[in-house]
Design a protein around this motif. Structure first.
Motif, PDB file in Angstrom:
ATOM      1  N   TYR A  54      90.173  47.336 141.810  1.00  0.00           N
ATOM      2  CA  TYR A  54      89.316  47.283 142.994  1.00  0.00           C
ATOM      3  C   TYR A  54      88.939  45.837 143.326  1.00  0.00           C
ATOM      4  CZ  TYR A  54      85.741  48.547 146.358  1.00  0.00           C
ATOM      5  OH  TYR A  54      85.019  48.669 147.503  1.00  0.00           O
ATOM      6  N   VAL A  55      88.617  45.059 142.298  1.00  0.00           N
ATOM      7  CA  VAL A  55      88.234  43.662 142.510  1.00  0.00           C
ATOM      8  C   VAL A  55      89.402  42.875 143.101  1.00  0.00           C
ATOM      9  CG1 VAL A  55      87.573  41.514 141.345  1.00  0.00           C
ATOM     10  CG2 VAL A  55      86.437  43.654 140.744  1.00  0.00           C
ATOM     11  N   VAL A  56      90.596  43.073 142.568  1.00  0.00           N
ATOM     12  CA  VAL A  56      91.775  42.368 143.083  1.00  0.00           C
ATOM     13  C   VAL A  56      92.008  42.736 144.545  1.00  0.00           C
ATOM     14  CG1 VAL A  56      94.291  42.175 142.887  1.00  0.00           C
ATOM     15  CG2 VAL A  56      92.871  42.055 140.838  1.00  0.00           C
ATOM     16  N   SER A  57      91.904  44.013 144.855  1.00  0.00           N
ATOM     17  CA  SER A  57      92.086  44.473 146.228  1.00  0.00           C
ATOM     18  C   SER A  57      91.014  43.899 147.156  1.00  0.00           C
ATOM     19  CB  SER A  57      92.058  46.005 146.265  1.00  0.00           C
ATOM     20  OG  SER A  57      92.096  46.478 147.576  1.00  0.00           O
ATOM     21  N   GLY A  58      89.768  43.938 146.716  1.00  0.00           N
ATOM     22  CA  GLY A  58      88.665  43.393 147.515  1.00  0.00           C
ATOM     23  C   GLY A  58      88.793  41.900 147.715  1.00  0.00           C
ATOM     24  N   HIS A  59      89.241  41.216 146.692  1.00  0.00           N
ATOM     25  CA  HIS A  59      89.427  39.766 146.789  1.00  0.00           C
ATOM     26  C   HIS A  59      90.461  39.430 147.856  1.00  0.00           C
ATOM     27  CE1 HIS A  59      90.878  35.757 145.367  1.00  0.00           C
ATOM     28  NE2 HIS A  59      89.569  35.550 145.320  1.00  0.00           N
ATOM     29  N   ARG A  60      91.533  40.215 147.933  1.00  0.00           N
ATOM     30  CA  ARG A  60      92.547  40.005 148.974  1.00  0.00           C
ATOM     31  C   ARG A  60      91.941  40.171 150.365  1.00  0.00           C
ATOM     32  NH1 ARG A  60      96.407  43.620 146.042  1.00  0.00           N
ATOM     33  NH2 ARG A  60      97.420  42.225 144.577  1.00  0.00           N
ATOM     34  N   GLU A  61      91.031  41.128 150.513  1.00  0.00           N
ATOM     35  CA  GLU A  61      90.380  41.350 151.807  1.00  0.00           C
ATOM     36  C   GLU A  61      89.541  40.145 152.234  1.00  0.00           C
ATOM     37  OE1 GLU A  61      88.115  44.957 152.176  1.00  0.00           O
ATOM     38  OE2 GLU A  61      89.595  46.074 151.010  1.00  0.00           O
ATOM     39  N   LEU A  62      89.018  39.412 151.280  1.00  0.00           N
ATOM     40  CA  LEU A  62      88.184  38.255 151.595  1.00  0.00           C
ATOM     41  C   LEU A  62      88.988  37.094 152.166  1.00  0.00           C
ATOM     42  CD1 LEU A  62      85.876  38.179 148.435  1.00  0.00           C
ATOM     43  CD2 LEU A  62      85.269  38.951 150.738  1.00  0.00           C
ATOM     44  N   TYR A  63      90.295  37.106 151.924  1.00  0.00           N
ATOM     45  CA  TYR A  63      91.155  35.986 152.327  1.00  0.00           C
ATOM     46  C   TYR A  63      92.349  36.469 153.145  1.00  0.00           C
ATOM     47  CZ  TYR A  63      88.356  33.443 148.963  1.00  0.00           C
ATOM     48  OH  TYR A  63      87.294  32.882 148.291  1.00  0.00           O
ATOM     49  N   PRO A  64      92.091  37.000 154.347  1.00  0.00           N
ATOM     50  CA  PRO A  64      93.205  37.414 155.203  1.00  0.00           C
ATOM     51  C   PRO A  64      93.978  36.186 155.700  1.00  0.00           C
ATOM     52  CG  PRO A  64      91.166  37.514 156.432  1.00  0.00           C
ATOM     53  CD  PRO A  64      90.804  37.173 155.013  1.00  0.00           C
ATOM     54  N   PRO A  65      95.142  36.389 156.310  1.00  0.00           N
ATOM     55  CA  PRO A  65      95.923  35.241 156.801  1.00  0.00           C
ATOM     56  C   PRO A  65      95.136  34.326 157.739  1.00  0.00           C
ATOM     57  CG  PRO A  65      97.238  37.228 156.900  1.00  0.00           C
ATOM     58  CD  PRO A  65      95.837  37.640 156.514  1.00  0.00           C
ATOM     59  N   ARG A  66      94.270  34.894 158.537  1.00  0.00           N
ATOM     60  CA  ARG A  66      93.426  34.083 159.429  1.00  0.00           C
ATOM     61  C   ARG A  66      91.983  34.528 159.265  1.00  0.00           C
ATOM     62  NH1 ARG A  66      96.488  32.239 164.599  1.00  0.00           N
ATOM     63  NH2 ARG A  66      98.608  32.433 163.839  1.00  0.00           N
ATOM     64  N   GLY A  67      91.111  33.554 159.216  1.00  0.00           N
ATOM     65  CA  GLY A  67      89.692  33.861 159.108  1.00  0.00           C
ATOM     66  C   GLY A  67      89.282  34.152 157.677  1.00  0.00           C
ATOM     67  N   GLY A  68      88.251  34.942 157.552  1.00  0.00           N
ATOM     68  CA  GLY A  68      87.747  35.281 156.233  1.00  0.00           C
ATOM     69  C   GLY A  68      87.170  34.072 155.520  1.00  0.00           C
ATOM     70  N   LEU A  69      87.139  34.153 154.209  1.00  0.00           N
ATOM     71  CA  LEU A  69      86.555  33.064 153.427  1.00  0.00           C
ATOM     72  C   LEU A  69      87.500  31.888 153.235  1.00  0.00           C
ATOM     73  CD1 LEU A  69      84.493  34.902 150.665  1.00  0.00           C
ATOM     74  CD2 LEU A  69      83.750  34.001 152.871  1.00  0.00           C
ATOM     75  N   SER A  70      88.757  32.049 153.637  1.00  0.00           N
ATOM     76  CA  SER A  70      89.677  30.918 153.508  1.00  0.00           C
ATOM     77  C   SER A  70      89.265  29.779 154.439  1.00  0.00           C
ATOM     78  CB  SER A  70      91.123  31.337 153.775  1.00  0.00           C
ATOM     79  OG  SER A  70      91.230  32.096 154.936  1.00  0.00           O
ATOM     80  N   GLU A  71      88.526  30.084 155.476  1.00  0.00           N
ATOM     81  CA  GLU A  71      88.052  29.063 156.412  1.00  0.00           C
ATOM     82  C   GLU A  71      86.562  28.758 156.251  1.00  0.00           C
ATOM     83  OE1 GLU A  71      89.230  30.284 160.317  1.00  0.00           O
ATOM     84  OE2 GLU A  71      91.339  30.385 159.751  1.00  0.00           O
ATOM     85  N   PHE A  72      85.951  29.333 155.235  1.00  0.00           N
ATOM     86  CA  PHE A  72      84.513  29.156 155.020  1.00  0.00           C
ATOM     87  C   PHE A  72      84.229  27.901 154.209  1.00  0.00           C
ATOM     88  CE2 PHE A  72      80.703  29.832 152.386  1.00  0.00           C
ATOM     89  CZ  PHE A  72      79.762  29.981 153.393  1.00  0.00           C
ATOM     90  N   PHE A  73      83.356  27.074 154.711  1.00  0.00           N
ATOM     91  CA  PHE A  73      82.823  25.937 153.976  1.00  0.00           C
ATOM     92  C   PHE A  73      81.468  25.587 154.569  1.00  0.00           C
ATOM     93  CE2 PHE A  73      85.135  24.130 157.485  1.00  0.00           C
ATOM     94  CZ  PHE A  73      84.374  23.060 157.900  1.00  0.00           C
ATOM     95  N   ILE A  74      80.717  24.810 153.829  1.00  0.00           N
ATOM     96  CA  ILE A  74      79.372  24.430 154.263  1.00  0.00           C
ATOM     97  C   ILE A  74      79.464  23.078 154.964  1.00  0.00           C
ATOM     98  CG2 ILE A  74      77.015  23.968 153.508  1.00  0.00           C
ATOM     99  CD1 ILE A  74      77.772  25.712 150.983  1.00  0.00           C
ATOM    100  N   TRP A  75      78.973  23.021 156.191  1.00  0.00           N
ATOM    101  CA  TRP A  75      79.087  21.811 156.996  1.00  0.00           C
ATOM    102  C   TRP A  75      77.828  20.962 156.912  1.00  0.00           C
ATOM    103  CZ3 TRP A  75      82.575  18.850 158.960  1.00  0.00           C
ATOM    104  CH2 TRP A  75      82.182  17.835 159.840  1.00  0.00           C
ATOM    105  N   ASP A  76      78.051  19.670 156.843  1.00  0.00           N
ATOM    106  CA  ASP A  76      77.007  18.661 157.019  1.00  0.00           C
ATOM    107  C   ASP A  76      77.702  17.443 157.612  1.00  0.00           C
ATOM    108  OD1 ASP A  76      74.019  17.984 155.982  1.00  0.00           O
ATOM    109  OD2 ASP A  76      75.283  16.190 155.965  1.00  0.00           O
TER     110      ASP A  76
END
Length: 105
Positions: A54-76
Motif C-alpha cells: 500500500y505504501v509503495v502504491s501510495g508513494h507512486r500516487e504522490l509523484y505523477p508524471p506532472r504535478g504532485g510532490l515532484s514539483e513541490f518545494f518551499i519558496w523564499d
C-alpha cells in the motif's frame, strides 16, 4: 520489515507536516494520500507485506508524471534561506526513497 515500516511512518509524518505547513490548497490530494498511507501504517489489521504494498502504491500516487510532490518545494526569495528550508524536505524524500526503491518496480 517492521523496522522499515516504523521508519516510514515517521518519515511520512514529517512529510505530511511539511506539506501541510508549506503547501497550498493545490496539494490537498497529496495530503490525503499521505494521511491514507499513515492510516494504513498505523492499522494493526494489515500484514507487514500488505502495508508495504500500500505504501509503495501510495508513494507512486504522490509523484505523477506532472504535478504532485515532484514539483513541490518551499519558496523564499533568498537562495540560502530557500536551501535551508528545503533541506528537511529533501532529506525526508531521500530517506523514503531509500527504503522504497527496493520494493518499487
Amino acid at each position: 520489515m517492521n523496522e522499515e515500516l516504523n521508519t516510514l511512518e515517521q518519515l511520512f509524518s514529517e512529510l505530511l507536516s511539511i506539506v501541510k505547513k508549506s503547501g497550498g490548497s493545490e496539494y490537498t490530494p497529496q495530503i490525503r494520500t499521505i494521511e491514507s498511507i499513515l492510516s494504513c501504517l498505523r492499522d494493526n489489521e494489515f500484514s507487514d507485506t500488505s502495508k508495504m504494498e500500500y505504501v509503495v502504491s501510495g508513494h507512486r500516487e504522490l509523484y505523477p508524471p506532472r504535478g504532485g510532490l515532484s514539483e513541490f518545494f518551499i519558496w523564499d526569495n533568498d537562495f540560502q534561506t530557500r536551501k535551508q528550508l528545503n533541506e528537511p524536505l529533501d532529506t525526508v524524500r531521500d530517506n523514503i526513497w531509500g527504503i522504497l526503491k527496493q520494493y518499487s518496480m
